[in-house]
Design a protein around this motif. Structure first.
Motif, short mmCIF file in Angstrom:
data_model
loop_
_atom_site.label_atom_id
_atom_site.label_comp_id
_atom_site.label_asym_id
_atom_site.label_seq_id
_atom_site.Cartn_x
_atom_site.Cartn_y
_atom_site.Cartn_z
N PHE A 20 0.74 -1.09 0.34
CA PHE A 20 -0.40 0.34 0.18
C PHE A 20 0.58 1.16 0.15
CE2 PHE A 20 -3.53 -2.22 2.44
CZ PHE A 20 -4.22 -2.39 0.70
N GLY A 21 0.32 2.24 -1.12
CA GLY A 21 0.82 3.33 -0.69
C GLY A 21 2.39 3.12 -1.39
N THR A 22 3.54 2.47 -2.02
CA THR A 22 4.74 2.32 -2.52
C THR A 22 4.46 1.62 -3.66
OG1 THR A 22 4.46 0.25 -2.36
CG2 THR A 22 5.01 1.20 0.00
N ASP A 23 5.82 2.54 -4.41
CA ASP A 23 6.10 2.16 -5.63
C ASP A 23 6.09 0.50 -6.05
OD1 ASP A 23 6.76 4.41 -6.61
OD2 ASP A 23 8.78 4.32 -6.22
N PRO A 24 5.48 -0.26 -7.18
CA PRO A 24 5.40 -1.28 -7.54
C PRO A 24 6.66 -2.25 -6.93
CG PRO A 24 4.80 -0.55 -9.28
CD PRO A 24 5.18 0.77 -8.76
N MET A 25 6.38 -4.15 -6.32
CA MET A 25 7.23 -4.41 -5.79
C MET A 25 7.69 -6.02 -6.00
SD MET A 25 7.64 -3.46 -2.07
CE MET A 25 7.06 -1.80 -0.69
N THR A 26 8.23 -6.14 -6.32
CA THR A 26 9.27 -7.34 -7.18
C THR A 26 8.97 -8.59 -6.11
OG1 THR A 26 11.88 -7.10 -6.08
CG2 THR A 26 10.73 -6.32 -9.01
N THR A 27 8.98 -9.74 -6.12
CA THR A 27 8.61 -11.01 -5.29
C THR A 27 9.76 -10.28 -3.57
OG1 THR A 27 7.13 -12.02 -6.46
CG2 THR A 27 8.25 -13.41 -3.96
N VAL A 48 -1.99 -16.18 -5.23
CA VAL A 48 -3.79 -16.11 -4.67
C VAL A 48 -3.68 -15.08 -5.02
CG1 VAL A 48 -4.78 -16.17 -2.62
CG2 VAL A 48 -3.09 -18.40 -2.86
N LEU A 49 -3.79 -14.26 -4.42
CA LEU A 49 -3.33 -12.61 -4.22
C LEU A 49 -3.64 -12.24 -6.12
CD1 LEU A 49 -1.98 -11.16 -1.40
CD2 LEU A 49 -3.73 -10.51 -1.87
N VAL A 50 -3.11 -12.19 -6.88
CA VAL A 50 -2.74 -12.29 -8.75
C VAL A 50 -3.81 -12.95 -8.84
CG1 VAL A 50 -1.76 -12.47 -10.61
CG2 VAL A 50 -0.68 -12.11 -8.15
N THR A 51 -4.50 -13.97 -8.62
CA THR A 51 -5.40 -14.32 -8.96
C THR A 51 -6.78 -14.15 -8.80
OG1 THR A 51 -4.10 -16.43 -8.93
CG2 THR A 51 -6.85 -17.19 -9.20
N ALA A 52 -7.14 -13.63 -7.74
CA ALA A 52 -8.36 -12.95 -7.46
C ALA A 52 -8.75 -11.45 -7.98
CB ALA A 52 -8.07 -12.60 -5.24
N GLY A 53 -7.46 -10.69 -8.85
CA GLY A 53 -6.76 -9.40 -8.58
C GLY A 53 -6.89 -8.40 -7.77
N VAL A 54 -6.24 -8.83 -6.91
CA VAL A 54 -6.01 -7.93 -5.90
C VAL A 54 -4.26 -7.81 -6.38
CG1 VAL A 54 -5.52 -7.78 -3.09
CG2 VAL A 54 -7.75 -9.32 -3.91
N LEU A 55 -3.90 -8.12 -6.60
CA LEU A 55 -2.43 -7.77 -7.22
C LEU A 55 -1.99 -7.37 -8.84
CD1 LEU A 55 -0.01 -9.12 -4.96
CD2 LEU A 55 -1.01 -7.05 -4.46
N VAL A 57 0.59 -7.38 -11.95
CA VAL A 57 1.91 -6.97 -12.11
C VAL A 57 1.89 -5.71 -13.33
CG1 VAL A 57 3.09 -8.98 -13.95
CG2 VAL A 57 1.32 -9.06 -12.22
N VAL A 58 2.43 -5.40 -13.04
CA VAL A 58 3.19 -3.99 -13.66
C VAL A 58 4.30 -4.01 -14.80
CG1 VAL A 58 1.54 -2.97 -12.38
CG2 VAL A 58 3.83 -2.35 -11.33
N SER A 70 7.06 -7.41 -10.88
CA SER A 70 6.08 -6.51 -10.05
C SER A 70 4.88 -6.30 -9.86
CB SER A 70 7.27 -4.60 -10.78
OG SER A 70 8.11 -4.54 -10.59
N TYR A 71 4.47 -5.94 -8.41
CA TYR A 71 3.34 -6.09 -8.26
C TYR A 71 2.99 -4.91 -7.36
CZ TYR A 71 4.16 -11.33 -9.06
OH TYR A 71 4.51 -12.12 -9.36
N ARG A 72 1.44 -4.31 -7.57
CA ARG A 72 0.84 -3.06 -7.19
C ARG A 72 -0.45 -3.82 -6.31
NH1 ARG A 72 0.31 0.82 -11.67
NH2 ARG A 72 -1.81 -0.07 -12.75
N VAL A 73 -1.03 -2.93 -5.62
CA VAL A 73 -2.44 -3.55 -5.41
C VAL A 73 -3.18 -2.73 -6.41
CG1 VAL A 73 -3.94 -3.56 -3.32
CG2 VAL A 73 -1.63 -3.80 -3.06
#
Length: 177
Positions: A20-27, A48-55, A57-58, A70-73
């Motif tokens: 939350f509130g950050t630039d995208p992050m890698t694992t 799980v978060l990517v499959t649910a659409g919560v994260l 991939v940017v 790299s992921y973001r919310v």
């Protein structure tokens, strides 16, 4: 919006709070921020978060033969909608609040482990106050607080800004009669 089961898992909640509130992050970067989470566990919960659409991939790039993402919310999916909250049982709420409180404690503990942590200098605040409000006054207060936080959530990182985690908990002293 994602389901409560997806969002309120303790590990997934910590991953989301780190993002939350950050630039995208890698694992890899997430693992640096959350070193107590085993790599396999981190990858499983990110999936799980990517499959649910919560994260989302940017970015993807090749690193030593693998793809680093790299992921973001996703702001649309990163919260529990009112209908899902209304469908939660008392036990669901108890579990959700316990997860939330544990996550707050983990954030605070992570902060305190830094050698240069100084709660007074760094502006650490934790307070509780009782207010007496009508339902309308309460709704107005919550909207004002949300506006104050959300209007600042998009501030960019620069040398003078410090990322701060703002959490809000409102609990009635007793049920409405």
């Amino acid at each position: 919006m994602a389901s409560a089961d997806v969002l309120l898992h303790p590990v997934r909640m910590r991953i989301l709070q780190a993002l939350f509130g950050t630039d995208p992050m890698t694992t890899s970067r997430l693992r640096e921020r959350l070193p107590d989470i085993a790599p396999a566990t981190m990858y499983r919960h990110i999936a799980v978060l990517v499959t649910a659409g919560v994260l989302e991939v940017v970015d993807e790039r090749r690193v030593r033969g693998t793809v680093e993402r790299s992921y973001r919310v996703s702001q649309e999916q990163g919260r529990i909608d009112p209908a899902a909250r209304a469908a939660m049982t008392r036990e669901d709420h108890r579990q959700a609040f316990t997860t939330f409180a544990a996550s707050l404690m983990s954030d605070f503990d992570r902060y305190l482990t830094h050698d240069d942590a100084d709660p007074q200098r760094d502006g650490v605040v934790y307070r509780q106050a009782a207010v007496r409000l009508t339902d309308e006054e309460f709704a107005t207060m919550v909207a004002e607080i949300e506006h104050a936080v959300v209007s600042r959530a998009g501030n960019t990182q620069d040398g003078s800004r410090i990322r701060r985690i703002v959490s809000l908990v409102v609990v009635p002293d007793e049920p409405k009669t």
